[in-house]
Design a protein around this motif. Structure first.
Motif, mmCIF file in Angstrom:
data_model
loop_
_atom_site.group_PDB
_atom_site.id
_atom_site.type_symbol
_atom_site.label_atom_id
_atom_site.label_comp_id
_atom_site.label_asym_id
_atom_site.label_seq_id
_atom_site.Cartn_x
_atom_site.Cartn_y
_atom_site.Cartn_z
ATOM 1 N N GLY A 211 0.842 -1.215 0.000
ATOM 2 C CA GLY A 211 0.000 0.000 0.000
ATOM 3 C C GLY A 211 0.866 1.250 0.000
ATOM 4 O O GLY A 211 0.634 2.178 -0.793
ATOM 5 N N SER A 212 1.907 1.276 0.849
ATOM 6 C CA SER A 212 2.679 2.526 0.900
ATOM 7 C C SER A 212 3.558 2.680 -0.335
ATOM 8 O O SER A 212 3.829 3.803 -0.761
ATOM 9 N N ALA A 213 3.983 1.544 -0.954
ATOM 10 C CA ALA A 213 4.737 1.672 -2.211
ATOM 11 C C ALA A 213 3.833 2.279 -3.290
ATOM 12 O O ALA A 213 4.252 3.150 -4.054
ATOM 13 N N LEU A 214 2.573 1.812 -3.322
ATOM 14 C CA LEU A 214 1.636 2.358 -4.324
ATOM 15 C C LEU A 214 1.389 3.848 -4.077
ATOM 16 O O LEU A 214 1.305 4.641 -5.014
ATOM 17 N N ASN A 215 1.320 4.216 -2.780
ATOM 18 C CA ASN A 215 1.137 5.637 -2.458
ATOM 19 C C ASN A 215 2.295 6.472 -2.953
ATOM 20 O O ASN A 215 2.107 7.547 -3.507
ATOM 21 N N ARG A 216 3.512 5.958 -2.733
ATOM 22 C CA ARG A 216 4.696 6.717 -3.159
ATOM 23 C C ARG A 216 4.695 6.926 -4.671
ATOM 24 O O ARG A 216 5.238 7.891 -5.166
ATOM 25 N N LEU A 217 4.092 5.954 -5.392
ATOM 26 C CA LEU A 217 4.143 6.031 -6.854
ATOM 27 C C LEU A 217 2.856 6.609 -7.445
ATOM 28 O O LEU A 217 2.596 6.475 -8.636
#
Ligand code: ADP
Length: 346
Positions: A211-217
């Motif tokens: 989830g946080s990787a998707l947020n960063r991208l």
């Protein structure tokens, strides 16, 4: 200090044990053995000791062999006196052959070490030169864009519309991010190379990290449909959230950069009792069979020079996954595209 001395003495002790043990064994079990055969067995043992432990211990074992052979087997028994002078030749040959073997072994080992050192030196030089060429090219491209955009902004010559103004600022922003990515990758790579990645494993939810990787991208993924399939009852995984987050970001960024605009991405997670698997699926050009291993090597880039990159991203991912005790790879996706996957031990 005492440990050092034990380590150095051990081979001599082993030589003593081997020759002593063998002598006792033959004396008790085959007292009638032919002397020629017996000499051969001593020679064999001395050769093995020479190969394994080098000159010192093999000389000791040769001396012990000669003494044992003389004392227990050559007439008169149980004395060092020798009835037939021909045995002096046997002693001499035993000694010289052992010396020769240990000398040859040492020479071979030295040659192998020199060859290894030369190979490492060549590898190091190749790494440095590809690092330099990659870095000089990849640093110069964004730097040229940044300085060009900045000098246009600063120049009084052009009357810039608000749109152009914004566009130039965006260029500076995007190119700085690229530069940052490159420098981060290089730093990370040097840490991986020196075996210094500090992996701080704790139990984490992979779902949250995804989830946080998707947020960063978020920005990069704007026009992409992303399907995620993550089971409900997912175990917590012992991992370093920052490093695994970086693996996901690198893989997702690649899945965007190397695939046509707007094409869909997938993130699938599944687990078995020992491992948890993560797959990043895309509908890009895929990876040719002969490149499937190469792309994980540092500085390897396939012929995609127009797409900015340093060839470090996947090498870093692989280093991080390896440091976690897992593995990563890529396979073809049915219907076109690739599946980059990794697993971590549970
Ligand atoms: P970089 O992207 O900086 O070149 P990477 O190590 O991330 O370095 O990738 C190595 C190469 O693998 C890339 O140059 C590209 O050719 C290929 N590659 C990586 N991801 C994909 C993908 N999803 N689809 C097609 N090719 C890819």
């Amino acid at each position: 200090m005492p440990k050092l001395r034990i380590v150095k003495l051990t081979p001599y002790f082993i030589a003593l044990l081997v020759i002593g043990g063998w002598t006792a064994f033959i004396k008790l079990i085959f007292p009638q053995i032919e002397l020629v055969n017996l000499v051969m067995t001593y020679l064999l043992l001395n050769a093995l000791i020479a190969v394994q432990y080098g000159r010192g211990p093999s000389l000791v074992s040769a001396a012990l062999s000669v003494a044992a052979f003389d004392f227990f087997f050559v007439l008169p028994h149980l004395t060092f006196a020798v009835a037939e002078t021909k045995y002096f030749l046997t002693f001499f040959i035993m000694f010289v052959v052992t010396l020769l073997i240990s000398h040859l072994t040492i020479q071979i080992k030295k040659n192998a070490e020199t060859a290894n050192r030369a190979k490492r030196e060549v590898e190091r030089e190749t790494i440095i030169s590809s690092l330099l060429s990659s870095v000089s090219h990849d640093l110069r491209t964004p730097l040229t864009s940044i300085s060009g955009a900045a000098s246009t902004l600063l120049s009084q010559e052009f009357k810039l519309s608000e749109n152009d103004h914004k566009h130039l600022l965006e260029t500076i922003h995007d190119e700085s991010l690229r530069l940052n990515r490159l420098v981060e990758n290089i730093l990370q790579m040097t840490k991986i190379e020196s075996g210094n990645i500090p992996v701080q494993k704790e139990l984490h939810s992979l779902e949250e990290i995804i989830g946080s990787a998707l947020n960063r991208l978020n920005l990069l993924l704007q026009d992409r449909p992303v399907t995620t399939e993550i089971p409900n009852q997912l175990s917590l995984v012992p991992l370093d959230p920052i490093l695994i987050g970086q693996v996901l970001v690198n893989l997702l960024e690649n899945a965007v950069r190397y695939t046509p605009q707007g094409s869909p991405l997938g993130i699938f997670v599944f687990q078995d009792p020992q491992k948890i698997w993560v797959e990043i699926l895309d509908r890009g050009p895929g990876i040719p069979q002969q490149e499937k291993n190469l792309i994980f090597e540092k500085f390897y880039r396939s012929d995609k020079r127009d797409i900015f990159g340093s060839g470090l991203g996947l090498a870093i991912c692989k280093g991080i996954i390896k440091a976690h005790g897992g593995q990563m790879g890529v396979k073809d996706r049915e219907g076109g595209g690739s599946i980059f996957y990794f697993w971590l031990p549970l």
